[in-house]
Scaffold this motif. Structure first.
Motif, PDB file in Angstrom:
ATOM      1  N   ASP A 119       0.881  -1.160   0.000  1.00  0.00           N
ATOM      2  CA  ASP A 119       0.000   0.000   0.000  1.00  0.00           C
ATOM      3  C   ASP A 119       0.924   1.216   0.000  1.00  0.00           C
ATOM      4  OD1 ASP A 119      -1.481   2.194   1.194  1.00  0.00           O
ATOM      5  OD2 ASP A 119      -2.949   0.754   1.950  1.00  0.00           O
ATOM      6  N   GLY A 122      -0.776   6.463  -2.023  1.00  0.00           N
ATOM      7  CA  GLY A 122      -1.818   7.037  -1.177  1.00  0.00           C
ATOM      8  C   GLY A 122      -2.171   8.489  -1.441  1.00  0.00           C
ATOM      9  N   ASN A 124      -4.365  11.823  -2.494  1.00  0.00           N
ATOM     10  CA  ASN A 124      -5.763  12.184  -2.330  1.00  0.00           C
ATOM     11  C   ASN A 124      -6.296  12.767  -3.628  1.00  0.00           C
ATOM     12  OD1 ASN A 124      -5.818  11.360   0.342  1.00  0.00           O
ATOM     13  ND2 ASN A 124      -5.004  13.315   1.052  1.00  0.00           N
ATOM     14  N   HIS A 159      -4.315   2.818  -3.083  1.00  0.00           N
ATOM     15  CA  HIS A 159      -5.158   3.258  -1.973  1.00  0.00           C
ATOM     16  C   HIS A 159      -5.446   4.767  -2.016  1.00  0.00           C
ATOM     17  CE1 HIS A 159      -7.210   2.224   1.719  1.00  0.00           C
ATOM     18  NE2 HIS A 159      -6.744   3.313   2.272  1.00  0.00           N
ATOM     19  N   GLU A 271     -10.242   4.502  -1.082  1.00  0.00           N
ATOM     20  CA  GLU A 271     -10.911   4.372   0.210  1.00  0.00           C
ATOM     21  C   GLU A 271     -12.399   4.071  -0.007  1.00  0.00           C
ATOM     22  OE1 GLU A 271     -10.081   7.829   2.535  1.00  0.00           O
ATOM     23  OE2 GLU A 271      -7.940   7.383   2.689  1.00  0.00           O
ATOM     24  N   TYR A 325     -10.723   7.619   9.328  1.00  0.00           N
ATOM     25  CA  TYR A 325      -9.555   6.991   8.719  1.00  0.00           C
ATOM     26  C   TYR A 325      -9.311   5.541   9.182  1.00  0.00           C
ATOM     27  CZ  TYR A 325      -4.714   7.319   6.865  1.00  0.00           C
ATOM     28  OH  TYR A 325      -3.548   7.140   6.198  1.00  0.00           O
ATOM     29  N   ASP A 329      -9.197   1.898   6.879  1.00  0.00           N
ATOM     30  CA  ASP A 329      -8.072   0.970   6.798  1.00  0.00           C
ATOM     31  C   ASP A 329      -8.456  -0.428   7.275  1.00  0.00           C
ATOM     32  OD1 ASP A 329      -5.725   1.893   5.513  1.00  0.00           O
ATOM     33  OD2 ASP A 329      -5.442   3.389   7.082  1.00  0.00           O
ATOM     34  N   TYR A 347       2.731  -1.277   4.342  1.00  0.00           N
ATOM     35  CA  TYR A 347       2.260   0.092   4.156  1.00  0.00           C
ATOM     36  C   TYR A 347       3.479   1.009   4.106  1.00  0.00           C
ATOM     37  CZ  TYR A 347      -2.295  -1.719   5.620  1.00  0.00           C
ATOM     38  OH  TYR A 347      -3.455  -2.432   5.704  1.00  0.00           O
ATOM     39  N   VAL A 349       4.110   4.463   4.173  1.00  0.00           N
ATOM     40  CA  VAL A 349       3.407   5.711   4.471  1.00  0.00           C
ATOM     41  C   VAL A 349       4.264   6.510   5.442  1.00  0.00           C
ATOM     42  CG1 VAL A 349       1.252   6.700   5.397  1.00  0.00           C
ATOM     43  CG2 VAL A 349       1.180   4.483   4.232  1.00  0.00           C
ATOM     44  N   GLN A 353       2.595   8.725  10.613  1.00  0.00           N
ATOM     45  CA  GLN A 353       1.327   8.008  10.788  1.00  0.00           C
ATOM     46  C   GLN A 353       1.512   6.705  11.569  1.00  0.00           C
ATOM     47  OE1 GLN A 353      -1.418   7.707   7.516  1.00  0.00           O
ATOM     48  NE2 GLN A 353      -0.824   9.678   6.645  1.00  0.00           N
ATOM     49  N   HIS A 356      -1.254   5.585  14.124  1.00  0.00           N
ATOM     50  CA  HIS A 356      -2.446   5.119  13.408  1.00  0.00           C
ATOM     51  C   HIS A 356      -2.294   3.654  12.999  1.00  0.00           C
ATOM     52  CE1 HIS A 356      -5.518   4.843  10.238  1.00  0.00           C
ATOM     53  NE2 HIS A 356      -4.563   4.472   9.407  1.00  0.00           N
ATOM     54  N   PHE A 357      -1.151   3.325  12.403  1.00  0.00           N
ATOM     55  CA  PHE A 357      -0.991   1.951  11.929  1.00  0.00           C
ATOM     56  C   PHE A 357      -0.849   0.956  13.080  1.00  0.00           C
ATOM     57  CE2 PHE A 357      -0.053   4.136   7.899  1.00  0.00           C
ATOM     58  CZ  PHE A 357      -0.992   3.482   7.113  1.00  0.00           C
TER      59      PHE A 357
HETATM   60  N1  ARG Z   1      -4.265   9.367   1.771  1.00  0.00           N
HETATM   61  C1  ARG Z   1      -3.570   9.270   3.018  1.00  0.00           C
HETATM   62  C2  ARG Z   1      -2.972  10.626   3.372  1.00  0.00           C
HETATM   63  O1  ARG Z   1      -2.891  11.491   2.530  1.00  0.00           O
HETATM   64  C3  ARG Z   1      -2.470   8.259   2.981  1.00  0.00           C
HETATM   65  C4  ARG Z   1      -2.961   6.859   2.800  1.00  0.00           C
HETATM   66  C5  ARG Z   1      -1.971   5.862   3.322  1.00  0.00           C
HETATM   67  N2  ARG Z   1      -2.404   4.517   3.247  1.00  0.00           N
HETATM   68  C6  ARG Z   1      -3.275   3.970   4.092  1.00  0.00           C
HETATM   69  N3  ARG Z   1      -3.655   2.749   3.906  1.00  0.00           N
HETATM   70  N4  ARG Z   1      -3.719   4.628   5.138  1.00  0.00           N
HETATM   71  O2  ARG Z   1      -2.566  10.809   4.506  1.00  0.00           O
END
Ligand code: ARG
Length: 587
Positions: A119, A122, A124, A159, A271, A325, A329, A347, A349, A353, A356-357
């Motif tokens: 993943d 990511g 937006n 994603h 998402e 969020y 996930d 992931y 990322v 974050q 969060h994970f």
């Molecule tokens: N779109 C999210 C952002 O801009 C990141 C996504 C990361 N991937 C995930 N599975 N949460 O922060």
């Protein structure tokens, strides 16, 4: 095939065993004194205690056994008990022949191929890609290629962030700008009516202005919230149709940027695709009794006794009834499990974050969304910073768009190429793109993924030192030599003999590539491939100065010299391809 280090290890392990010691002591490593010997084994030191013997006694016994092994030119015991190992040329030549014949270029293939979902990316929807998206794309792409090169079955999933408040903001802003559009009417009929084609330039500007407006205008913000909720409920066909159009335009634009970066995804899920899994997710959480109420919200506790930091619960439903969020996930994990039953999900990322994970992974395992054995890993990447140590910005302090950044780098590369007599005009654009991407990617990937990187275009673009440009340049030189010799660059290498230390060193560098892949995969660290590529280029450079490839008149020696060029080129291309860096023919 196994790696050179593994092969040497199995031989030394056999010698330990033959001498009456644990074969596990036979681990061979590259020497930390390459001036004395290329490899060493420190097993006698580790075993001394268990066997109540002086380390050199063990080492002597092992060396005696190794004396009969034709793979070694020299085995030396150095006090207190190191084994210094020099392989024989016959062994190196045999390894070279095996590597050349190997369809996987000497990269060991996993005996238990894993299905891995990566993943990364990511981005937006409706927001232009910016410099913050660069590292996740580069790292994710190279990890995917690395896993594939090692025989695994990786799949990249972008994603997309295509569902939250940002979509409501964009649709709300359009409805203010173009109230006449039929899609804003509740009676919109997608069968007979259509939405206007969205202009990508306007789209790029709609989100920032909507976002700014929502910060100062409470009424607009509430409006955008209600648009979001209506869109997500699926009960407004006009919003849905407009959303699809925004998605289409945005994805088309993203594909262009990712293509410039030589990054591609197997799956273009967003998402929004997780949405249909949410009811089942809720059922599972409820059935397991994991959902608890907290201040009007529904949460899942994920704290553990040994936590060093406070681990907040995962918020599944906010007090206003919305979900955020983490739920997306979690639902995506459910979807991935049902569709692909992956062995691992990676992931890539931003490391900011990480909390969060941690929460999401714990919740997923606690609820049994994936089996206990399924590995969920967050590869938290560092940021691409400017000289001030803060995320890279434009001159006026704005966020640097990715296309802007790539344009700047491409122009710098084109500028260099314009002065070169080797590049003709028809190749210039594509070569400049490749050089710019090589410079940026290598400047990024040579660092461990978790560290921050300083964006320094001049340094990345240098022809000297550890840069992507230097590596591409080295490849063009190899190509030029082969061309001048009238030799097919892609023909299989043949190496009959080793005539000098520089040739031996170049062979070591080539024969270490398999091990670099093995370790990079084991440690999930593409930067180790960068190290190997650089070492290969350095070794080639000494070889090139030391041997006169074109001046050699003995046919067998000449074939060998061309063989060194071909093998090095093949290994370099393999390394660069795994980093998703494309070569140029001339520069
Ligand atoms: N779109 C999210 C952002 O801009 C990141 C996504 C990361 N991937 C995930 N599975 N949460 O922060």
């Amino acid at each position: 095939m196994n790696t050179t280090l593994q092969e040497l290890t199995s031989r030394v392990a056999a010698a330990f065993e033959a001498a009456g010691y644990d074969p596990a002591l036979g681990a061979v490593q590259t020497s930390n004194r390459p001036d004395l010997c290329p490899f060493q084994c420190n097993g006698a030191l580790s075993g001394a205690k268990a066997y109540r013997k002086a380390p050199f006694m063990i080492a002597d016994a092992v060396a005696e056994k190794l004396a009969a092994d034709p793979a070694f030119e020299k085995v030396e015991v150095v006090r207190p008990g190191f084994l210094n190992l020099t392989p024989s040329d016959a062994f190196l030549l045999e390894r070279a022949a095996q590597t050349i014949a190997d369809p996987f270029d000497g990269v060991p293939q996993s005996e238990n191929p894993m299905t891995i979902i990566l993943d990364y990316g990511g981005p937006n929807v409706a927001k232009a890609l910016h410099v913050g998206h660069l590292r996740t794309a580069n790292i994710g792409e190279s990890l995917k290629r690395l896993a594939r090169a090692c025989g695994h079955k990786p799949m990249g999933d972008i994603h997309l962030g295509d569902w939250g408040l940002q979509m409501g903001l964009v649709i709300a802003e359009y409805s203010v700008r173009h109230p006449e559009w039929a899609c804003f009417s509740e009676t919109f009929d997608p069968e007979t009516q259509s939405v206007p084609t969205i202009d990508v330039i306007e789209l790029g500007e709609v989100y920032p202005s909507a976002s700014a407006k929502s910060k100062e205008n409470e009424e607009f913000k509430n409006y955008a919230r209600s648009v979001t909720a209506t869109l997500q409920s699926g009960r407004h066909p006009g919003y849905t149709a407009l959303w699809k159009e925004i998605l289409r335009v945005s994805v088309e634009d993203m594909k262009k940027s990712y293509a410039r970066l030589n990054v591609d995804f197997d799956l273009w899920y967003g998402e929004s695709d997780a949405e249909k899994w949410i009811p089942e997710l809720m059922d599972i959480l409820r059935a397991q009794g994991l959902l608890v109420e907290s201040d009007g919200a529904m949460v899942v506790e994920v704290a553990q006794d040994d936590d060093k930091i406070t681990m907040p619960p995962v918020i599944i439903r906010k007090s206003d009834g919305s979900s955020g969020y983490p739920v997306t996930d979690l639902a995506t994990i459910l979807q991935r499990q049902r569709d692909f039953a992956p062995d691992e999900i990676w992931y890539v990322v931003d490391k900011r974050q990480s909390l969060h994970f941690t929460q999401v992974f714990r919740c997923a395992h606690k609820a049994g969304l994936v089996p206990e054995s399924t590995v969920l890993s967050h590869f938290g990447n560092g940021t691409m910073n400017g000289a001030d140590g803060r995320p890279f910005k434009t001159r006026d302090g704005g966020v640097m768009s990715l296309s802007n950044l790539l344009d700047t780098a491409t122009e710098a590369a084109a500028e260099k190429l314009r002065g070169s007599e080797h590049v003709d005009a028809s190749q210039l654009d594509e070569s400049a793109r490749r050089i710019a991407i090589a410079a940026i990617k290598f400047g990024d990937l040579m660092n461990h993924l978790s560290g921050d990187v300083t964006f320094d275009l001049d340094k990345f673009m240098s022809f000297e030192g550890k840069t992507g440009v230097y590596l591409l340049y080295m490849l063009t030189r190899i190509r030029a030599v082969l061309e001048k010799a009238g030799a097919d660059p892609d023909a299989d290498a043949v190496i009959h003999s080793i005539e000098s230390d520089a040739q031996r060193a170049l062979l070591y560098a080539n024969l270490s590539v398999g091990e670099a892949f093995r370790r990079a995969m084991e440690e999930r660290s593409p930067n180790l491939l960068c190290d190997a590529a650089y070492q290969l280029a350095v070794a080639f450079s000494s070889f090139y100065h030391d041997s006169s490839v074109l001046g050699e008149s003995d046919p067998e020696k000449r074939e060998t010299l061309l063989g060194f060029c071909r093998l090095t080129r093949r290994m370099m291309l393999k390394l660069l391809d795994t980093l998703a860096i494309q070569p140029v023919d001339h520069m």
